[in-house]
Design a protein around this motif. Structure first.
Motif, PDB file in Angstrom:
ATOM      1  N   ASN A   1     -13.263  -0.522 -10.857  1.00 15.20           N
ATOM      2  CA  ASN A   1     -12.523  -1.687 -10.385  1.00 15.20           C
ATOM      3  C   ASN A   1     -11.066  -1.275 -10.295  1.00 15.20           C
ATOM      4  O   ASN A   1     -10.719  -0.121 -10.543  1.00 15.20           O
ATOM      5  CB  ASN A   1     -12.736  -2.881 -11.325  1.00 15.20           C
ATOM      6  N   ARG A   2     -10.201  -2.230  -9.938  1.00 14.98           N
ATOM      7  CA  ARG A   2      -8.778  -1.924  -9.762  1.00 14.98           C
ATOM      8  C   ARG A   2      -8.194  -1.150 -10.937  1.00 14.98           C
ATOM      9  O   ARG A   2      -8.517  -1.423 -12.088  1.00 14.98           O
ATOM     10  CB  ARG A   2      -7.971  -3.212  -9.691  1.00 14.98           C
TER      11      ARG A   2
ATOM     12  N   TYR B   1      -4.405   2.273  -7.599  1.00 16.91           N
ATOM     13  CA  TYR B   1      -4.544   1.337  -6.481  1.00 16.91           C
ATOM     14  C   TYR B   1      -5.646   0.304  -6.696  1.00 16.91           C
ATOM     15  O   TYR B   1      -6.506   0.458  -7.573  1.00 16.91           O
ATOM     16  CB  TYR B   1      -4.861   2.121  -5.192  1.00 16.91           C
ATOM     17  N   ASN B   2      -5.623  -0.724  -5.870  1.00 12.75           N
ATOM     18  CA  ASN B   2      -6.638  -1.769  -5.937  1.00 12.75           C
ATOM     19  C   ASN B   2      -7.968  -1.345  -5.329  1.00 12.75           C
ATOM     20  O   ASN B   2      -8.933  -2.108  -5.366  1.00 12.75           O
ATOM     21  CB  ASN B   2      -6.123  -3.045  -5.250  1.00 12.75           C
ATOM     22  N   ASP B   3      -8.024  -0.117  -4.765  1.00  9.61           N
ATOM     23  CA  ASP B   3      -9.306   0.374  -4.240  1.00  9.61           C
ATOM     24  C   ASP B   3      -9.995   1.257  -5.284  1.00  9.61           C
ATOM     25  O   ASP B   3     -10.876   2.055  -4.962  1.00  9.61           O
ATOM     26  CB  ASP B   3      -9.111   1.143  -2.916  1.00  9.61           C
ATOM     27  N   TYR B   4      -9.566   1.138  -6.531  1.00 10.55           N
ATOM     28  CA  TYR B   4     -10.165   1.763  -7.713  1.00 10.55           C
ATOM     29  C   TYR B   4      -9.776   3.239  -7.895  1.00 10.55           C
ATOM     30  O   TYR B   4     -10.243   3.876  -8.832  1.00 10.55           O
ATOM     31  CB  TYR B   4     -11.698   1.682  -7.740  1.00 10.55           C
ATOM     32  N   THR B   5      -8.931   3.766  -6.990  1.00 10.37           N
ATOM     33  CA  THR B   5      -8.602   5.187  -7.106  1.00 10.37           C
ATOM     34  C   THR B   5      -7.194   5.409  -7.645  1.00 10.37           C
ATOM     35  O   THR B   5      -6.379   4.477  -7.712  1.00 10.37           O
ATOM     36  CB  THR B   5      -8.660   5.903  -5.743  1.00 10.37           C
TER      37      THR B   5
ATOM     38  N   PHE C   1      -5.025  -0.308   0.440  1.00  9.12           N
ATOM     39  CA  PHE C   1      -4.993  -1.273  -0.651  1.00  9.12           C
ATOM     40  C   PHE C   1      -3.689  -1.173  -1.438  1.00  9.12           C
ATOM     41  O   PHE C   1      -3.084  -0.111  -1.505  1.00  9.12           O
ATOM     42  CB  PHE C   1      -6.178  -1.028  -1.604  1.00  9.12           C
TER      43      PHE C   1
ATOM     44  N   ALA D   1       0.806  -1.232   0.000  1.00  9.84           N
ATOM     45  CA  ALA D   1       0.000   0.000   0.000  1.00  9.84           C
ATOM     46  C   ALA D   1       0.839   1.282   0.000  1.00  9.84           C
ATOM     47  O   ALA D   1       0.309   2.367   0.212  1.00  9.84           O
ATOM     48  CB  ALA D   1      -0.998   0.035   1.173  1.00  9.84           C
TER      49      ALA D   1
END
Lengths: 357, 76
Positions: A326-327, A302-306, A284, A261
């Motif tokens: 999504n990611r 990031y994997n939190d879509y941001t 994430f 992260a």
């Protein structure tokens, strides 16, 4: 690879002890020169004003997760590749799909545009990297002209052309990177040193010479000499897989994105990590990074879509970009620094740029 | 492409691998380093010198933006 002569009496145990003491010495040497933090040097610089970066294009057409993309040098075309096996060349201004190829494999994890703009390279679960010349004739079947160049013993995670269309550099799940001649498919140099999958590589900006950086599941980022195959420098400060590495525009530093992260910033001449980009609220994994033209901004997906936009010098977050569902698998700034393209597991690509003055 | 096979039974392979690790660390330990303060100052200067030419940082005038919404075409 020749091995320097074993001295009489050396055992694995004595060599391991020497390894340990060398590692400690390396740490000490690096610490000695660590007299200040990067953000302290940046204290007197004005804080960045609010950034207004807006999405202006959404590229729809892939049937599954978009895993990779690369800009063409003409600053308007781009190539993208997907889990569904398709590679598409787009005109980002008009949203026109100019070329499409269906690979026989799924998970095309890597794609790259040739410097001439006349070809693209791609690879993935097929363990290969292939080059497709782009034809002006829309009816021509691109697959027919496919040239298999790289052959690894595991998936291809990254690929890039070097200074010309003649050579490609690849990174692989087999733990190695390799340099290939496109015309003959010959292996020109292989790079051994990672102890697990290599997930990403980036070529040094041309002014800085023949080196590249790689990062992988062994949590290490390595700098390599392309001619000799030698691992020149190694950085190990991440706490989990390194998903992406990218050079700072001057070539004197690079950034990394990791499953831990955080994104980190390493200076090559100081030979150490000089910044960590993290926040308690960011939990994430980061999968991708790229710098803006001046190197002041670091875009990280990031994997939190941001996408978090970090102030590279001050170490703070300058902005967050939302929109993907999504990611975010890849972010890339266009060659003239005007636009940011992001690719995602939501099957789309988005092109954004700074709002008007 | 040579691949070194790690086998617990093969003592000489372990020795070669350990020797390679030592040689690699010797190389890394021997490189010339500069102080972080100097490196950081140069990174900062590069950013500042190029800031005005960084479109994502400062924005671009609408007329220069290739992604601007297309203006309608008027004949007079």
């Amino acid at each position: 690879m020749a091995c320097q002569g074993l001295q009489g009496g050396e055992t694995v145990a004595s060599l391991k002890r020497e390894s340990e003491s060398l590692r400690k010495k390396l740490e000490e040497e690096r610490k000695k020169l660590s007299d200040i933090e990067l953000n302290q040097v940046a204290e007197k610089i004005e804080v960045l004003g609010p950034l207004s970066i807006k999405t202006r294009r959404v590229l729809k057409g892939h049937g599954n997760k978009v895993l990779c993309m690369d800009w063409c040098k003409d600053k308007r075309r781009l190539v993208s590749s997907s889990q569904d096996g398709k590679v598409i060349v787009w005109d980002a201004f008009t949203l026109n799909k100019e070329h499409g190829v269906a690979l026989p494999c799924t998970w095309v994890m890597a794609c790259a545009y040739a410097p001439s703009g006349c070809a693209v390279a791609c690879g993935g679960l097929d363990n290969k990297c292939s080059v497709f010349p782009l034809s002006l004739d829309k009816n021509e079947n691109l697959s027919a002209k496919k040239k298999s160049v790289a052959m690894h013993t595991n998936y291809v995670s990254g690929c890039t052309f070097t200074s010309s269309d003649m050579q490609i550099l690849t990174s692989s799940g087999d733990g190695t990177c390799a340099l290939w001649d496109v015309e003959s498919g010959q292996l020109l140099q292989s790079f051994h040193g990672h102890t697990a999958d290599v997930l990403s590589l980036d070529l040094a900006p041309s002014e800085t010479g023949n080196t590249f950086v790689s990062g992988g599941c062994d949590k290490k980022a390595n700098i390599w000499d392309m001619r000799s195959g030698q691992n020149i420098q190694s950085f190990e400060s991440h706490e989990s897989d390194i998903n992406c590495v990218k050079y700072y525009p001057s070539g004197d530093a690079f950034a990394s994105a990791s499953d831990d992260a955080t994104c980190r910033f390493y200076d090559l001449r100081a030979d150490r990590e000089v910044a960590v980009y993290q926040k308690d609220s960011v939990i994430f994994g980061a999968s991708t990074v790229d710098f803006s033209l001046s190197g002041r901004l670091l875009f990280a997906g990031y994997n939190d879509y941001t996408i978090n936009v970090w102030d590279v010098l001050k170490g703070t977050r300058a902005s967050i970009l939302f929109g993907h569902e999504n990611r975010v698998s890849r972010v890339r700034v266009s060659p003239d620094g005007t636009a940011l393209c992001s690719a995602s597991w939501d099957n789309t690509l988005r092109v954004s740029w700074a709002a008007y003055l | 492409m040579l691949s070194v096979v790690m086998s617990n039974n093969n003592a000489s392979n372990n020795l070669i691998t350990a020797k390679r690790a030592v040689n690699q660390l010797r190389l890394e330990a021997s490189i010339r380093r500069i102080k972080v303060s100097q490196a950081a100052a140069e990174l900062r200067n590069f950013c500042l010198q190029n800031a005005s030419k960084d479109p994502l940082l400062v924005g671009v005038p609408s007329s220069d933006n290739p992604f601007r919404p297309p203006k309608s075409c008027s004949l007079f």
